[in-house]
Design a protein around this motif. Structure first.
Motif, PDB file in Angstrom:
ATOM      1  N   ASN A 243     -17.191  -8.276  36.378  1.00  0.00           N
ATOM      2  CA  ASN A 243     -17.126  -8.934  37.674  1.00  0.00           C
ATOM      3  C   ASN A 243     -17.856  -8.089  38.714  1.00  0.00           C
ATOM      4  N   ASP A 244     -18.095  -8.682  39.864  1.00  0.00           N
ATOM      5  CA  ASP A 244     -18.754  -7.981  40.960  1.00  0.00           C
ATOM      6  C   ASP A 244     -18.022  -6.680  41.300  1.00  0.00           C
ATOM      7  N   ILE A 245     -16.712  -6.752  41.350  1.00  0.00           N
ATOM      8  CA  ILE A 245     -15.917  -5.590  41.736  1.00  0.00           C
ATOM      9  C   ILE A 245     -15.975  -4.497  40.670  1.00  0.00           C
ATOM     10  N   ASP A 246     -16.184  -4.902  39.410  1.00  0.00           N
ATOM     11  CA  ASP A 246     -16.322  -3.915  38.335  1.00  0.00           C
ATOM     12  C   ASP A 246     -17.601  -3.089  38.527  1.00  0.00           C
ATOM     13  N   VAL A 247     -18.653  -3.769  38.944  1.00  0.00           N
ATOM     14  CA  VAL A 247     -19.931  -3.079  39.177  1.00  0.00           C
ATOM     15  C   VAL A 247     -19.773  -2.028  40.268  1.00  0.00           C
ATOM     16  N   TRP A 248     -19.130  -2.414  41.359  1.00  0.00           N
ATOM     17  CA  TRP A 248     -18.916  -1.461  42.448  1.00  0.00           C
ATOM     18  C   TRP A 248     -17.954  -0.343  42.054  1.00  0.00           C
ATOM     19  N   LEU A 249     -16.980  -0.666  41.224  1.00  0.00           N
ATOM     20  CA  LEU A 249     -16.057   0.361  40.737  1.00  0.00           C
ATOM     21  C   LEU A 249     -16.825   1.448  39.990  1.00  0.00           C
ATOM     22  N   TYR A 250     -17.774   1.032  39.146  1.00  0.00           N
ATOM     23  CA  TYR A 250     -18.564   2.012  38.391  1.00  0.00           C
ATOM     24  C   TYR A 250     -19.448   2.840  39.325  1.00  0.00           C
ATOM     25  N   ILE A 251     -20.167   2.170  40.226  1.00  0.00           N
ATOM     26  CA  ILE A 251     -21.076   2.878  41.132  1.00  0.00           C
ATOM     27  C   ILE A 251     -20.330   3.907  41.981  1.00  0.00           C
ATOM     28  N   LEU A 252     -19.213   3.471  42.549  1.00  0.00           N
ATOM     29  CA  LEU A 252     -18.488   4.339  43.479  1.00  0.00           C
ATOM     30  C   LEU A 252     -17.713   5.443  42.761  1.00  0.00           C
ATOM     31  N   SER A 253     -17.223   5.143  41.570  1.00  0.00           N
ATOM     32  CA  SER A 253     -16.480   6.181  40.835  1.00  0.00           C
ATOM     33  C   SER A 253     -17.412   7.244  40.279  1.00  0.00           C
ATOM     34  N   GLU A 254     -18.641   6.836  39.922  1.00  0.00           N
ATOM     35  CA  GLU A 254     -19.607   7.786  39.350  1.00  0.00           C
ATOM     36  C   GLU A 254     -20.467   8.437  40.422  1.00  0.00           C
ATOM     37  N   GLY A 255     -20.324   8.004  41.661  1.00  0.00           N
ATOM     38  CA  GLY A 255     -21.124   8.582  42.739  1.00  0.00           C
ATOM     39  C   GLY A 255     -22.601   8.299  42.599  1.00  0.00           C
ATOM     40  N   ILE A 256     -22.930   7.101  42.122  1.00  0.00           N
ATOM     41  CA  ILE A 256     -24.326   6.737  41.883  1.00  0.00           C
ATOM     42  C   ILE A 256     -24.982   6.250  43.179  1.00  0.00           C
ATOM     43  N   ASP A 257     -26.188   6.712  43.430  1.00  0.00           N
ATOM     44  CA  ASP A 257     -26.962   6.239  44.573  1.00  0.00           C
ATOM     45  C   ASP A 257     -27.252   4.750  44.388  1.00  0.00           C
ATOM     46  N   PHE A 258     -27.306   4.008  45.503  1.00  0.00           N
ATOM     47  CA  PHE A 258     -27.595   2.572  45.391  1.00  0.00           C
ATOM     48  C   PHE A 258     -28.407   2.104  46.591  1.00  0.00           C
ATOM     49  N   ASN A 259     -28.895   0.892  46.489  1.00  0.00           N
ATOM     50  CA  ASN A 259     -29.755   0.292  47.500  1.00  0.00           C
ATOM     51  C   ASN A 259     -29.031   0.171  48.845  1.00  0.00           C
ATOM     52  N   ASP A 260     -29.632   0.681  49.912  1.00  0.00           N
ATOM     53  CA  ASP A 260     -29.002   0.676  51.228  1.00  0.00           C
ATOM     54  C   ASP A 260     -28.828  -0.726  51.803  1.00  0.00           C
ATOM     55  N   ALA A 261     -29.499  -1.728  51.244  1.00  0.00           N
ATOM     56  CA  ALA A 261     -29.342  -3.094  51.751  1.00  0.00           C
ATOM     57  C   ALA A 261     -27.895  -3.557  51.648  1.00  0.00           C
ATOM     58  N   TYR A 262     -27.178  -3.055  50.657  1.00  0.00           N
ATOM     59  CA  TYR A 262     -25.767  -3.434  50.513  1.00  0.00           C
ATOM     60  C   TYR A 262     -24.934  -2.909  51.685  1.00  0.00           C
ATOM     61  N   ARG A 263     -25.301  -1.779  52.220  1.00  0.00           N
ATOM     62  CA  ARG A 263     -24.572  -1.221  53.365  1.00  0.00           C
ATOM     63  C   ARG A 263     -24.775  -2.075  54.622  1.00  0.00           C
ATOM     64  N   LEU A 264     -25.844  -2.849  54.627  1.00  0.00           N
ATOM     65  CA  LEU A 264     -26.137  -3.698  55.781  1.00  0.00           C
ATOM     66  C   LEU A 264     -25.453  -5.056  55.696  1.00  0.00           C
ATOM     67  N   GLY A 265     -24.808  -5.329  54.563  1.00  0.00           N
ATOM     68  CA  GLY A 265     -24.085  -6.585  54.420  1.00  0.00           C
ATOM     69  C   GLY A 265     -24.690  -7.580  53.454  1.00  0.00           C
ATOM     70  N   TYR A 266     -25.854  -7.248  52.879  1.00  0.00           N
ATOM     71  CA  TYR A 266     -26.454  -8.142  51.888  1.00  0.00           C
ATOM     72  C   TYR A 266     -25.630  -8.117  50.611  1.00  0.00           C
ATOM     73  N   GLU A 267     -25.496  -9.268  49.981  1.00  0.00           N
ATOM     74  CA  GLU A 267     -24.768  -9.348  48.724  1.00  0.00           C
ATOM     75  C   GLU A 267     -25.709  -9.231  47.536  1.00  0.00           C
ATOM     76  N   ARG A 268     -26.944  -9.683  47.697  1.00  0.00           N
ATOM     77  CA  ARG A 268     -27.946  -9.575  46.640  1.00  0.00           C
ATOM     78  C   ARG A 268     -29.231  -9.055  47.255  1.00  0.00           C
ATOM     79  N   VAL A 269     -30.024  -8.380  46.446  1.00  0.00           N
ATOM     80  CA  VAL A 269     -31.222  -7.735  46.991  1.00  0.00           C
ATOM     81  C   VAL A 269     -32.460  -8.104  46.182  1.00  0.00           C
ATOM     82  N   GLY A 270     -32.608  -9.379  45.877  1.00  0.00           N
ATOM     83  CA  GLY A 270     -33.845  -9.844  45.264  1.00  0.00           C
ATOM     84  C   GLY A 270     -34.899  -9.990  46.348  1.00  0.00           C
ATOM     85  N   CYS A 271     -35.726 -11.000  46.245  1.00  0.00           N
ATOM     86  CA  CYS A 271     -36.721 -11.254  47.284  1.00  0.00           C
ATOM     87  C   CYS A 271     -36.013 -11.611  48.591  1.00  0.00           C
TER      88      CYS A 271
END
Length: 493
Positions: A243-271
């Motif tokens: 699920n969406d929340i599982d993806v964020w659980l992995y990113i945040l628990s592992e301290g993985i860098d991610f696309n800053d667009a998510y911090r701005l409120g975007y849910e998806r970062v395609g085109c």
């Protein structure tokens, strides 16, 4: 949407779908509220308070979130890693690929693949569509720097300009996303061809079953020609059931860098201008990408005027352009109509109108049907005969033709009458390609044998590589024989 910028600063806030979840309670900003808001005012307010923002409360919530779900995460990771190892069986390590888009799902997939296979040298393919968020390009740069051992290849269509193509055939819409083939899967297919030739490869994708109705129908491992957009590969999806929340659980628990667009409120970062983006994403782009957003809106309004929409501003503002289907009002639609008439002197022949002079390129386009047999046609008429590649039985003959009402024309004669309907259909599909090809690269990606190459110099099929599988002339794999036929079809057809 303005006035209280720090109202939820100390709350747990998540954006998902059309809703925000504040301390677990769903709330939403309606489309009407979004349309009534002033992105310039929002941007000005954000700029005025940006130095007062921090992540102290966020980090506190994340620490508790990770701690409470550790067992669940361990189970997800264990299963995904086992899947990756199993899927990779039988493939040389150098033929394993990670499809990297710069989004959260591909970020997690890349991390899991390296982790499961203990291989930091994996090939990563980044498809730069030329329509990426600036933060995506920046994140891809950071990712590359932080993974110095990975083979990181950027696939980009440098031969065409998105706005030029959209000007000619109209902007992409939800059911007409020609941009995907032209600026994403096509260039990636070319990158695969350059790296691996005709060797089979396994690509790890970050697709998830819960993302959309269409993806819910995918298989976790897929290699069928109907389902895989880029041939010569098998695709595997390690996080398919996450699920969406599982993806964020992995990113945040592992301290993985991610696309800053998510911090701005975007849910998806395609085109950033994708017709599948929701109104919230469009509004955010007006806030954070004002110049690009204005250029895109002005283009859409100009297009709406050209095709005769009575109120272009409303057509664009309400998102009706996204529901556009076919090429109604688009001048280029003429190229896919393919006027045809029966030959007056031969019952088994048809005359097809061409958009440009008859040439050997059209003869070459008949290669999937069979082999060109020099010497069999009527030389005085410049007739070329195509024969079955196995039995050498004549199938069709084609020649340039002069037909009243047609500026240019070709005559196609059926030589194997018991298969006449099928042969004529396939030949017509190739005439459509000859007339309408806009270098969308769909055919290149479809051919698993690397026989098709498309450029400004024309559409070429290498007879030495073509195995006559006929996928490129079969509706099942390519509707109407050409992607442009689907996108430019009009009501008069």
């Amino acid at each position: 949407m303005t006035g209280e910028p720090f109202l939820h600063k100390n709350a747990s806030v998540w954006a998902s779908g059309s809703k925000y979840y504040v301390d677990g309670s769903p709330t939403s900003i309606t489309v009407a509220e979004i349309l009534a808001s002033d992105p310039d005012a929002v941007r000005a307010e954000l700029d005025s308070v940006s130095d007062q923002n921090d992540y102290l409360s966020f980090d506190s919530y994340i620490e508790r979130f990770v701690r409470a779900n550790r067992a669940h995460l361990d189970s997800l990771v264990h299963e995904a890693c086992d899947f990756i190892v199993d899927a990779a069986q039988g493939y040389p390590e150098e033929n394993l690929v990670v499809s990297f888009s710069g989004g959260k799902d591909s970020t997690v997939t890349a991390d899991l693949a390296v982790r499961a296979l203990s291989n930091p040298y994996l090939v990563h393919i980044f498809g730069d569509t030329t329509l990426e968020f600036p933060s995506t390009i920046e994140y891809a740069r950071r990712f590359r720097e932080s993974h110095p051992l990975a083979i990181f290849k950027t696939a980009r269509n440098s031969e065409q300009v998105f706005y030029d193509v959209a000007e000619e055939i109209g902007p992409p819409a939800r059911m007409m996303r020609w941009c995907c083939s032209m600026f994403k899967t096509g260039p990636i297919s070319r990158a695969f061809k350059g790296l691996f030739g005709d060797q089979p490869i396994l690509t790890f994708y970050g697709i998830r079953k819960g993302e959309s109705v269409a993806r819910s129908k995918y298989n976790r491992v897929e290699d069928s020609a109907e389902s895989v957009k880029i041939q010569r590969q098998k695709v595997a999806a390690p996080i398919f059931y996450w699920n969406d929340i599982d993806v964020w659980l992995y990113i945040l628990s592992e301290g993985i860098d991610f696309n800053d667009a998510y911090r701005l409120g975007y849910e998806r970062v395609g085109c950033w201008c994708c017709p599948n983006n929701n109104p919230r994403a469009q509004f955010l782009s007006q806030v954070y990408m004002p110049e690009a957003s204005k250029k895109w809106r002005d283009f859409l309004i100009g297009f709406a005027k050209r095709i005769g929409k009575p109120d272009p501003e409303v057509y664009v503002g309400t998102g009706k352009w996204k529901a556009r289907q076919g090429g109604n009002g688009v001048a280029a639609a003429r190229s896919v109509l393919v006027e045809a008439s029966h030959c007056a002197t031969e019952d088994n022949a048809m005359i097809f109108a061409l958009e440009r002079p008859y040439s050997d390129e059209l003869v070459g386009l008949m290669t999937p049907i069979g082999d060109y047999a020099p010497g069999l046609g009527r030389a005085l008429l410049d007739e070329k005969v195509i024969v079955d590649h196995k039995t050498r039985e004549p199938l069709i003959a084609l020649m340039p033709f002069s037909q009243p009402g047609y500026e240019y024309a070709a005559k196609i004669r059926i030589l194997k009458e018991d298969d006449g309907e099928s042969l004529l259909r396939m030949a017509k599909y190739q005439v459509v390609k000859f007339n309408a090809c806009r270098q969308c690269l769909k055919c290149e990606a479809l051919c698993r044998f690397g026989a098709i190459s498309i450029s400004s110099d024309g559409y070429r099929i290498d007879p030495a590589k073509c195995v006559h599988c006929r996928q490129c002339v079969t509706d099942k794999y390519l509707e109407g024989g050409c992607l442009m036929r689907k996108y430019l079809r009009t009501q008069e057809e």
